[in-house]
Design an enzyme around this catalytic site. Structure first.
Site, PDB file in Angstrom:
ATOM      1  N   VAL A   2      45.207  45.257  37.929  1.00 41.05           N
ATOM      2  CA  VAL A   2      45.405  44.232  36.870  1.00 41.05           C
ATOM      3  C   VAL A   2      46.136  42.903  37.304  1.00 41.05           C
ATOM      4  O   VAL A   2      47.464  43.261  37.642  1.00 41.05           O
ATOM      5  CB  VAL A   2      46.030  44.730  35.832  1.00 41.05           C
ATOM      6  CG1 VAL A   2      46.065  43.598  34.437  1.00 41.05           C
ATOM      7  CG2 VAL A   2      45.332  46.065  35.146  1.00 41.05           C
ATOM      8  N   LYS A  35      40.361  44.543  32.515  1.00 44.13           N
ATOM      9  CA  LYS A  35      41.882  44.475  32.816  1.00 44.13           C
ATOM     10  C   LYS A  35      42.561  44.640  31.493  1.00 44.13           C
ATOM     11  O   LYS A  35      43.773  45.375  31.416  1.00 44.13           O
ATOM     12  CB  LYS A  35      42.018  43.190  33.652  1.00 44.13           C
ATOM     13  CG  LYS A  35      41.389  43.292  35.018  1.00 44.13           C
ATOM     14  CD  LYS A  35      41.865  41.753  35.499  1.00 44.13           C
ATOM     15  CE  LYS A  35      41.236  41.834  37.045  1.00 44.13           C
ATOM     16  NZ  LYS A  35      41.208  40.299  37.364  1.00 44.13           N
ATOM     17  N   GLY A  55      36.139  30.324  48.267  1.00 43.31           N
ATOM     18  CA  GLY A  55      36.405  32.107  48.163  1.00 43.31           C
ATOM     19  C   GLY A  55      37.141  32.588  46.893  1.00 43.31           C
ATOM     20  O   GLY A  55      37.113  33.623  46.911  1.00 43.31           O
ATOM     21  N   ASP A 106      35.093  41.079  33.747  1.00 42.14           N
ATOM     22  CA  ASP A 106      36.368  41.504  34.539  1.00 42.14           C
ATOM     23  C   ASP A 106      37.535  41.499  33.811  1.00 42.14           C
ATOM     24  O   ASP A 106      38.194  42.383  33.865  1.00 42.14           O
ATOM     25  CB  ASP A 106      36.384  40.566  35.740  1.00 42.14           C
ATOM     26  CG  ASP A 106      37.641  40.918  36.846  1.00 42.14           C
ATOM     27  OD1 ASP A 106      37.397  41.539  37.521  1.00 42.14           O
ATOM     28  OD2 ASP A 106      38.471  40.216  36.463  1.00 42.14           O
ATOM     29  N   GLY A 157      42.820  37.950  45.771  1.00 38.91           N
ATOM     30  CA  GLY A 157      43.005  37.697  47.307  1.00 38.91           C
ATOM     31  C   GLY A 157      43.250  38.822  48.041  1.00 38.91           C
ATOM     32  O   GLY A 157      44.174  39.974  47.600  1.00 38.91           O
TER      33      GLY A 157
HETATM   34  N1  LIG Z   1      39.014  41.123  46.334  1.00 39.28           N
HETATM   35  C1  LIG Z   1      40.200  40.843  45.595  1.00 39.28           C
HETATM   36  O1  LIG Z   1      40.767  40.124  45.709  1.00 39.28           O
HETATM   37  C2  LIG Z   1      40.455  41.866  44.817  1.00 39.28           C
HETATM   38  C3  LIG Z   1      41.744  41.724  43.681  1.00 39.28           C
HETATM   39  C4  LIG Z   1      42.281  42.979  42.913  1.00 39.28           C
HETATM   40  C5  LIG Z   1      41.480  44.259  42.938  1.00 39.28           C
HETATM   41  N2  LIG Z   1      40.397  44.197  43.814  1.00 39.28           N
HETATM   42  C6  LIG Z   1      39.569  45.616  43.735  1.00 39.28           C
HETATM   43  O2  LIG Z   1      39.922  46.237  44.986  1.00 39.28           O
HETATM   44  C7  LIG Z   1      38.807  46.972  45.489  1.00 39.28           C
HETATM   45  C8  LIG Z   1      38.276  46.665  46.777  1.00 39.28           C
HETATM   46  O3  LIG Z   1      37.521  45.153  46.519  1.00 39.28           O
HETATM   47  P1  LIG Z   1      37.302  44.554  47.935  1.00 39.28           P
HETATM   48  O4  LIG Z   1      37.221  42.984  47.628  1.00 39.28           O
HETATM   49  O5  LIG Z   1      38.134  44.889  49.061  1.00 39.28           O
HETATM   50  O6  LIG Z   1      35.943  45.109  48.134  1.00 39.28           O
HETATM   51  P2  LIG Z   1      34.998  44.916  49.420  1.00 39.28           P
HETATM   52  O7  LIG Z   1      34.996  43.759  50.276  1.00 39.28           O
HETATM   53  O8  LIG Z   1      33.526  44.900  49.204  1.00 39.28           O
HETATM   54  O9  LIG Z   1      35.194  46.223  50.220  1.00 39.28           O
HETATM   55  C9  LIG Z   1      34.537  47.387  49.811  1.00 39.28           C
HETATM   56  C10 LIG Z   1      35.028  48.591  50.943  1.00 39.28           C
HETATM   57  O10 LIG Z   1      34.514  49.805  50.469  1.00 39.28           O
HETATM   58  C11 LIG Z   1      33.575  50.518  51.450  1.00 39.28           C
HETATM   59  N3  LIG Z   1      32.359  51.332  50.613  1.00 39.28           N
HETATM   60  C12 LIG Z   1      31.707  50.739  49.693  1.00 39.28           C
HETATM   61  N4  LIG Z   1      30.939  51.789  49.220  1.00 39.28           N
HETATM   62  C13 LIG Z   1      31.420  53.001  49.970  1.00 39.28           C
HETATM   63  C14 LIG Z   1      30.801  54.132  49.810  1.00 39.28           C
HETATM   64  N5  LIG Z   1      29.742  54.779  49.013  1.00 39.28           N
HETATM   65  N6  LIG Z   1      31.370  55.029  50.534  1.00 39.28           N
HETATM   66  C15 LIG Z   1      32.627  54.739  51.378  1.00 39.28           C
HETATM   67  N7  LIG Z   1      32.976  53.496  51.466  1.00 39.28           N
HETATM   68  C16 LIG Z   1      32.400  52.281  50.692  1.00 39.28           C
HETATM   69  C17 LIG Z   1      32.917  49.257  52.063  1.00 39.28           C
HETATM   70  O11 LIG Z   1      32.301  49.715  53.428  1.00 39.28           O
HETATM   71  P3  LIG Z   1      31.546  49.093  54.226  1.00 39.28           P
HETATM   72  O12 LIG Z   1      33.054  48.305  55.093  1.00 39.28           O
HETATM   73  O13 LIG Z   1      30.714  49.804  55.213  1.00 39.28           O
HETATM   74  O14 LIG Z   1      30.678  47.872  53.666  1.00 39.28           O
HETATM   75  C18 LIG Z   1      34.025  48.340  52.060  1.00 39.28           C
HETATM   76  O15 LIG Z   1      34.753  48.796  53.473  1.00 39.28           O
HETATM   77  C19 LIG Z   1      37.738  46.926  44.134  1.00 39.28           C
HETATM   78  O16 LIG Z   1      38.149  47.969  43.011  1.00 39.28           O
HETATM   79  C20 LIG Z   1      38.570  45.480  43.533  1.00 39.28           C
HETATM   80  O17 LIG Z   1      38.135  45.486  42.097  1.00 39.28           O
HETATM   81  C21 LIG Z   1      39.985  43.147  44.608  1.00 39.28           C
END
Ligand SMILES: NC(=O)c1ccc[n+]([C@@H]2O[C@H](COP(=O)([O-])OP(=O)(O)OC[C@H]3O[C@@H](n4cnc5c(N)ncnc54)[C@H](OP(=O)(O)O)[C@@H]3O)[C@@H](O)[C@H]2O)c1
Length: 407
Positions: free
Chosen positions: A117, A190, A172, A186, A287
């Protein structure tokens, strides 16, 4: 040599990759705080790593896969095996929080989720710990940085919604598929989590009513600026009639509101209660490196004292019809009696007008007003009737106004 604390990492994308780099960078600095040196014990992605092997070799699991499955399964298995878990997964917690928190309590492990969150803004910790004794009346939040960036650009540069979204994607701040952000889903996830923590009652994502920003026009924002209002996508969780209302919708704020000046991709949360009056926290909402910093903060906390989410002690009813003030935008034919007819229909539902702006002539005539608070069901009943008046040239548009002035 300090003992090692083994951290298993599930997911190595935007946040996971940044977390792995930050952990290595900060490992030595964590030793004086915890007496232990954290190190990565394994990484799981779709193409590498084995969950069981990582679990067996870890003291704590960080889940940064996202989505419901297999994240839910891995988190439950890790806790059942006695491992602390840190996750940034708002979707998972807003839909399966009770199951996961119960599992953590049953197995005496910590489930920490600060990054789920408002990114790096420490609102989860503040609600769980610092404000644990406060009787919270209301939480207001700007908890989605993408939409806040879009609305800020629409207000600053007069951009259309589509242009501001395109700019957010180019920088981005928005995903290629921005649906969850712009529809308010989203933010709703939260707010479900914040409501659970603030009011100690189970709240599921599907109980949160949400509206997004796709219908907002630069026109609305320009008119509202004349009335001293700025537009934000606001999440609200508040006590209403002995129950709880949790909702997300665009809302106009007067300049003095603590959230009115939160611009760009920033997030902010305001917590209100009788004793503390009001606390506002703000900072970057997303980010990779920023979110990774919040995740690492949770890992460090889990290395020291226990923290749990206690069993819910309340069963507050979810209230859906609440009183709101409204901004009402009407494109009308420019002829006598228009304002009187609109005012009559509003009056029949008990609505009273706070301010009015009339602009333009002929086909460009606009009637914009701000109404004092009334039950939403009554307002929408009046708006439906107003929409049928023969001088209306387009469907009227309404946006809620948050009335409080803070000094
Ligand atoms: N991005 C942000 O700014 C942000 C902010 C706050 C919270 N979050 C939260 O943080 C979490 C991750 O977000 P992200 O942006 O880092 O996501 P992302 O860039 O899509 O990365 C997801 C990762 O999980 C792996 N993955 C997906 N499916 C899988 C499976 N079935 N088994 C094993 N590994 C798997 C992917 O593997 P591959 O590398 O093989 O594709 C990738 O390494 C989410 O819950 C998101 O809501 C993100």
């Amino acid at each position: 040599m300090p003992a090692t604390f083994r951290v298993g990492l599930l997911g190595h994308g935007t946040v996971g990759g940044a977390f792995a780099a930050l952990l290595e960078q900060r490992a030595d600095a964590i030793v004086p705080i915890t007496g232990l040196k954290p190190e990565l014990s394994g990484v799981l992605t779709r193409s590498r790593g084995d969950f069981e092997a990582i679990l067996a070799g870890s003291d704590l699991i960080v889940e940064l896969i996202g989505g419901l499955e297999p994240a839910r399964d891995y988190v439950l298995r890790a806790m059942r095996a006695g491992r602390h878990v840190v996750s940034a997964n708002k979707l998972l917690l807003s839909q399966h929080g009770e199951e996961l928190w119960a599992c953590a309590r049953e197995h005496g492990v910590q489930l920490r989720f600060e990054a789920a969150v408002a990114g790096v803004v420490p609102v989860v910790r503040v609600l769980q710990e610092s404000l644990a004794a406060a009787h919270v009346e209301r939480v207001h939040g700007i908890v989605n940085g993408t939409t806040n960036y879009i609305l800020t650009e629409m207000a600053r540069g007069g951009l259309s919604y589509a242009d501001a979204l395109g700019q957010a994607q180019a920088l981005g701040y928005a995903e290629a598929d921005p649906t969850d952000d712009v529809t308010g889903r989203d933010a709703a996830a939260k707010m479900a989590i914040l409501a659970r923590l603030a009011f100690d009652t189970p709240v599921h994502l599907e109980q949160v009513r949400y509206e997004g920003i796709e219908q907002i026009t630069a026109d609305d924002i320009a008119y509202a600026q004349e009335l001293g209002l700025s537009l934000k996508l606001i999440g609200t969780a508040e006590r209403v009639d002995g129950g709880l209302s949790v909702r997300v919708h665009p809302a106009f704020l007067y300049g003095g509101h603590p959230l009115a000046s939160v611009n760009g991709p920033f997030n902010a949360v305001t917590v209100e209660s009788d004793v503390i009056t009001e606390i506002t926290m703000s900072g970057p909402g997303a980010g990779g490196p920023q979110t990774a910093s919040a995740v690492l903060g949770d890992v460090i906390s889990a290395m020291i004292p226990p923290a749990t989410t206690p069993e819910a002690t309340q069963e507050l009813a979810i209230v859906n019809d609440v009183a709101s003030a409204f901004y009402l935008h009407m494109e009308v034919a420019d002829r006598p009696g228009v304002l009187a007819q609109v005012a009559e229909l509003l009056g029949l539902q008990g609505a009273s007008i706070k301010s009015v702006v009339q602009r333009g002539l002929g086909d460009n005539a606009r009637l914009v007003m701000v109404l004092h608070p009334l039950l939403e069901s009554r307002f929408y009943a009046a708006m439906r009737l107003i929409g049928r008046l023969d001088f209306m040239r387009a469907a009227p548009r309404a946006i809620r106004v948050i009335e409080e002035e803070f000094t």
